[in-house]
Design a protein around this motif. Structure first.
Motif, mmCIF file in Angstrom:
data_model
loop_
_atom_site.group_PDB
_atom_site.id
_atom_site.type_symbol
_atom_site.label_atom_id
_atom_site.label_comp_id
_atom_site.label_asym_id
_atom_site.label_seq_id
_atom_site.Cartn_x
_atom_site.Cartn_y
_atom_site.Cartn_z
ATOM 1 N N TRP A 245 0.824 -1.203 0.000
ATOM 2 C CA TRP A 245 0.000 0.000 0.000
ATOM 3 C C TRP A 245 0.862 1.258 0.000
ATOM 4 C CZ3 TRP A 245 -3.939 -1.767 4.287
ATOM 5 C CH2 TRP A 245 -4.858 -2.663 3.713
ATOM 6 N N ALA A 246 1.936 1.232 0.793
ATOM 7 C CA ALA A 246 2.825 2.396 0.876
ATOM 8 C C ALA A 246 3.486 2.665 -0.474
ATOM 9 C CB ALA A 246 3.896 2.182 1.942
ATOM 10 N N ALA A 247 3.921 1.588 -1.153
ATOM 11 C CA ALA A 247 4.554 1.748 -2.459
ATOM 12 C C ALA A 247 3.573 2.319 -3.465
ATOM 13 C CB ALA A 247 5.104 0.397 -2.950
ATOM 14 N N GLU A 248 2.327 1.810 -3.411
ATOM 15 C CA GLU A 248 1.308 2.299 -4.335
ATOM 16 C C GLU A 248 0.994 3.762 -4.058
ATOM 17 O OE1 GLU A 248 -3.263 1.228 -5.771
ATOM 18 O OE2 GLU A 248 -2.149 -0.145 -4.481
ATOM 19 N N ALA A 249 0.926 4.109 -2.761
ATOM 20 C CA ALA A 249 0.617 5.496 -2.393
ATOM 21 C C ALA A 249 1.744 6.433 -2.792
ATOM 22 C CB ALA A 249 0.366 5.582 -0.891
ATOM 23 N N ALA A 250 3.009 5.906 -2.756
ATOM 24 C CA ALA A 250 4.154 6.749 -3.069
ATOM 25 C C ALA A 250 4.285 6.994 -4.568
ATOM 26 C CB ALA A 250 5.428 6.109 -2.532
ATOM 27 N N ALA A 251 3.756 6.072 -5.400
ATOM 28 C CA ALA A 251 3.867 6.226 -6.844
ATOM 29 C C ALA A 251 3.006 7.398 -7.308
ATOM 30 C CB ALA A 251 3.425 4.936 -7.538
ATOM 31 N N PRO A 252 3.595 8.363 -8.011
ATOM 32 C CA PRO A 252 2.814 9.536 -8.432
ATOM 33 C C PRO A 252 1.799 9.181 -9.504
ATOM 34 C CG PRO A 252 4.988 9.590 -9.430
ATOM 35 C CD PRO A 252 4.992 8.434 -8.458
ATOM 36 N N GLU A 253 0.684 9.879 -9.503
ATOM 37 C CA GLU A 253 -0.319 9.688 -10.544
ATOM 38 C C GLU A 253 0.184 10.353 -11.820
ATOM 39 O OE1 GLU A 253 -5.102 10.487 -11.324
ATOM 40 O OE2 GLU A 253 -4.166 11.017 -9.404
ATOM 41 N N ILE A 254 -0.045 9.694 -12.941
ATOM 42 C CA ILE A 254 0.470 10.162 -14.223
ATOM 43 C C ILE A 254 -0.668 10.659 -15.109
ATOM 44 C CG2 ILE A 254 1.748 9.509 -16.299
ATOM 45 C CD1 ILE A 254 3.453 9.610 -13.774
ATOM 46 N N THR A 255 -0.415 11.754 -15.806
ATOM 47 C CA THR A 255 -1.340 12.241 -16.822
ATOM 48 C C THR A 255 -0.562 12.427 -18.124
ATOM 49 O OG1 THR A 255 -3.036 13.907 -17.312
ATOM 50 C CG2 THR A 255 -0.982 14.707 -16.336
ATOM 51 N N THR A 256 -1.253 12.661 -19.217
ATOM 52 C CA THR A 256 -0.595 12.800 -20.512
ATOM 53 C C THR A 256 -0.826 14.200 -21.069
ATOM 54 O OG1 THR A 256 -0.922 10.451 -20.993
ATOM 55 C CG2 THR A 256 -0.419 11.875 -22.848
ATOM 56 N N ILE A 257 0.234 14.815 -21.576
ATOM 57 C CA ILE A 257 0.144 16.132 -22.191
ATOM 58 C C ILE A 257 0.656 16.047 -23.624
ATOM 59 C CG2 ILE A 257 0.506 17.292 -19.973
ATOM 60 C CD1 ILE A 257 3.377 17.952 -20.982
ATOM 61 N N ASN A 258 0.304 17.047 -24.435
ATOM 62 C CA ASN A 258 0.825 17.128 -25.785
ATOM 63 C C ASN A 258 2.024 18.067 -25.791
ATOM 64 O OD1 ASN A 258 1.045 18.491 -28.584
ATOM 65 N ND2 ASN A 258 -0.231 16.695 -28.965
ATOM 66 N N LEU A 259 3.167 17.553 -26.222
ATOM 67 C CA LEU A 259 4.386 18.353 -26.281
ATOM 68 C C LEU A 259 5.034 18.141 -27.632
ATOM 69 C CD1 LEU A 259 6.276 20.233 -24.639
ATOM 70 C CD2 LEU A 259 7.549 18.198 -23.961
ATOM 71 N N ALA A 260 5.102 19.191 -28.413
ATOM 72 C CA ALA A 260 5.704 19.134 -29.746
ATOM 73 C C ALA A 260 5.050 18.048 -30.597
ATOM 74 C CB ALA A 260 7.204 18.906 -29.647
ATOM 75 N N GLY A 261 3.720 17.907 -30.461
ATOM 76 C CA GLY A 261 2.991 16.928 -31.249
ATOM 77 C C GLY A 261 3.104 15.509 -30.743
ATOM 78 N N ARG A 262 3.671 15.332 -29.574
ATOM 79 C CA ARG A 262 3.842 14.005 -29.003
ATOM 80 C C ARG A 262 3.040 13.889 -27.708
ATOM 81 N NH1 ARG A 262 8.173 15.884 -31.533
ATOM 82 N NH2 ARG A 262 9.666 14.493 -32.589
ATOM 83 N N GLU A 263 2.507 12.706 -27.442
ATOM 84 C CA GLU A 263 1.816 12.447 -26.190
ATOM 85 C C GLU A 263 2.850 12.040 -25.151
ATOM 86 O OE1 GLU A 263 -1.588 12.951 -25.636
ATOM 87 O OE2 GLU A 263 -1.254 13.951 -27.558
ATOM 88 N N VAL A 264 3.010 12.856 -24.126
ATOM 89 C CA VAL A 264 4.087 12.650 -23.154
ATOM 90 C C VAL A 264 3.507 12.477 -21.755
ATOM 91 C CG1 VAL A 264 6.131 13.684 -22.094
ATOM 92 C CG2 VAL A 264 5.681 14.026 -24.542
ATOM 93 N N PRO A 265 3.867 11.401 -21.054
ATOM 94 C CA PRO A 265 3.404 11.224 -19.671
ATOM 95 C C PRO A 265 4.170 12.124 -18.714
ATOM 96 C CG PRO A 265 4.841 9.407 -20.294
ATOM 97 C CD PRO A 265 4.657 10.247 -21.525
ATOM 98 N N VAL A 266 3.450 12.770 -17.805
ATOM 99 C CA VAL A 266 4.065 13.617 -16.787
ATOM 100 C C VAL A 266 3.363 13.363 -15.456
ATOM 101 C CG1 VAL A 266 4.691 15.424 -18.439
ATOM 102 C CG2 VAL A 266 2.526 15.577 -17.211
ATOM 103 N N VAL A 267 3.985 13.812 -14.369
ATOM 104 C CA VAL A 267 3.379 13.690 -13.047
ATOM 105 C C VAL A 267 2.156 14.607 -12.964
ATOM 106 C CG1 VAL A 267 3.727 14.019 -10.574
ATOM 107 C CG2 VAL A 267 5.586 13.106 -11.994
ATOM 108 N N LYS A 268 1.021 14.031 -12.667
ATOM 109 C CA LYS A 268 -0.202 14.822 -12.567
ATOM 110 C C LYS A 268 -0.100 15.775 -11.372
ATOM 111 C CE LYS A 268 -5.245 14.491 -12.457
ATOM 112 N NZ LYS A 268 -6.415 13.565 -12.428
ATOM 113 N N GLY A 269 -0.303 17.067 -11.639
ATOM 114 C CA GLY A 269 -0.187 18.067 -10.586
ATOM 115 C C GLY A 269 1.236 18.449 -10.268
ATOM 116 N N GLY A 270 2.214 17.897 -11.029
ATOM 117 C CA GLY A 270 3.627 18.244 -10.823
ATOM 118 C C GLY A 270 3.927 19.625 -11.378
#
Length: 325
Positions: free
Chosen positions: A22-47
């Motif tokens: 549970w601690a490991a899961e809680a520590a893993a950041p939530e990921i979202t996807t943004i468009n950067l230079a025409g590419r779909e790039v995963p980033v930390v959500k709220g980062g």
């Protein structure tokens, strides 16, 4: 062990394992996807990058990282730039560390690996006949405009564009002024955000792979994995030097390369070193190579003597966008 004790110990073990999961899961950041230079790039959500795209207010940094000294960044002005996508220059790195090992290497091979257009402006420094210099640097960016990531730089040490190279005398001059020039051969990173920004925005040879930093009481151990086989490729183990200086030092590292249009460009970064030490002892660095792709590349450079090792456990940085040479 009786039956009741066995059940109790099993329940404790299960509880501990579940809590750890549970601690490991809680520590893993939530990921979202943004468009950067025409590419779909995963980033930390709220980062930081998700919220501010390389331009976070320093008041936000002060609130989120109150232990970070922001006095230097307050003196620097960001400007909006178009580097294949909208960004801001310089990019700020608030809390970081690095280790750098500088070795002699085969001069002919270094020249061979540099594009002819680049060699018209800069050449590898020849420290003695047939030998140039290569810098292997491992960075861990713990808190920066691009969130956090690890990076490995493999660079040829060169002269300044358009200037005459006097070999070791040029190196001495660069060292005395803390103003270094190089050509970047390899620059693997461990986040897709860092890869896309580096390739598109800075014309740098980045690819995505696993890079881990481990610290013991006496050493820093960096492991670089092969992006294709996923096996351990290169291990760089360096000493934690004890004679650390807290004297603030500003170091400039500039690079020359070719952009996606085939034009010569140059960019640079400035590092504010807050804690640092160096050594020329061969005992301070241990490099282990395997049969991986990066190892094979490094072996072809025919590394020789360790010229200098730099241990910088605390530095800040500002990376400026490249411009035409």
């Amino acid at each position: 062990m009786n039956h009741r004790a066995f059940i109790a110990s099993t329940l404790v073990a299960l509880s501990t394992a579940t809590s750890a999961a549970w601690a490991a899961e809680a520590a893993a950041p939530e990921i979202t996807t943004i468009n950067l230079a025409g590419r779909e790039v995963p980033v930390v959500k709220g980062g930081l990058y998700d919220r501010f795209r390389s331009n976070p207010p320093l008041s936000v940094i002060a609130a989120e990282a109150p232990d970070v000294d922001l006095s230097w960044f307050k003196q620097l002005k960001k400007e909006k730039v178009d580097i294949g996508f909208e960004s801001y220059s310089p990019n700020f790195y608030y809390k970081n560390s690095r280790v750098t090992a500088i070795f002699t290497a085969d001069l002919a091979k270094l020249k061979e690996l540099m594009p002819a257009k680049v060699r018209e402006q800069v050449q590898p420094l020849q420290v003695w006949p047939g030998r140039g210099l290569i810098a292997l640097t491992a960075y861990t960016y713990r808190y920066c405009d691009n969130d956090s990531y690890n990076e490995i730089g493999l660079s040829v040490v060169t002269n300044r564009p358009g200037s005459t190279s006097f070999g070791p005398f040029t190196l001495m001059r660069q060292s005395m002024s803390d103003d270094f020039w190089g050509y970047v051969l390899k620059l693997p990173v461990n986040t897709e955000l860092a890869r896309v920004r580096g390739v598109v925005g800075y014309n740098l040879p980045k690819w995505l792979t696993d890079i881990t930093f481990k610290e013991t009481d006496k050493s820093v151990v960096v492991e670089i994995f092969d992006s294709e086989t996923k096996k351990l490729d290169v291990t760089l183990e360096t000493q934690k030097l004890t004679d650390l200086s807290s004297k603030e030092t500003l170091v400039t590292n500039s690079f020359t390369n070719v952009d996606q249009k085939g034009q010569l460009t140059t960019g640079y970064s400035v590092s504010r070193q807050l804690s640092h030490a160096s050594s020329s002892s061969a005992e301070s660095v241990h490099l282990t190579l395997t049969d991986g792709s990066l190892s094979a590349y490094i072996k072809a450079l025919k590394l020789g003597k360790l010229v200098k090792y730099e241990y910088v456990p605390d530095f800040q940085g500002a990376l400026y966008s490249p411009k035409p040479l």
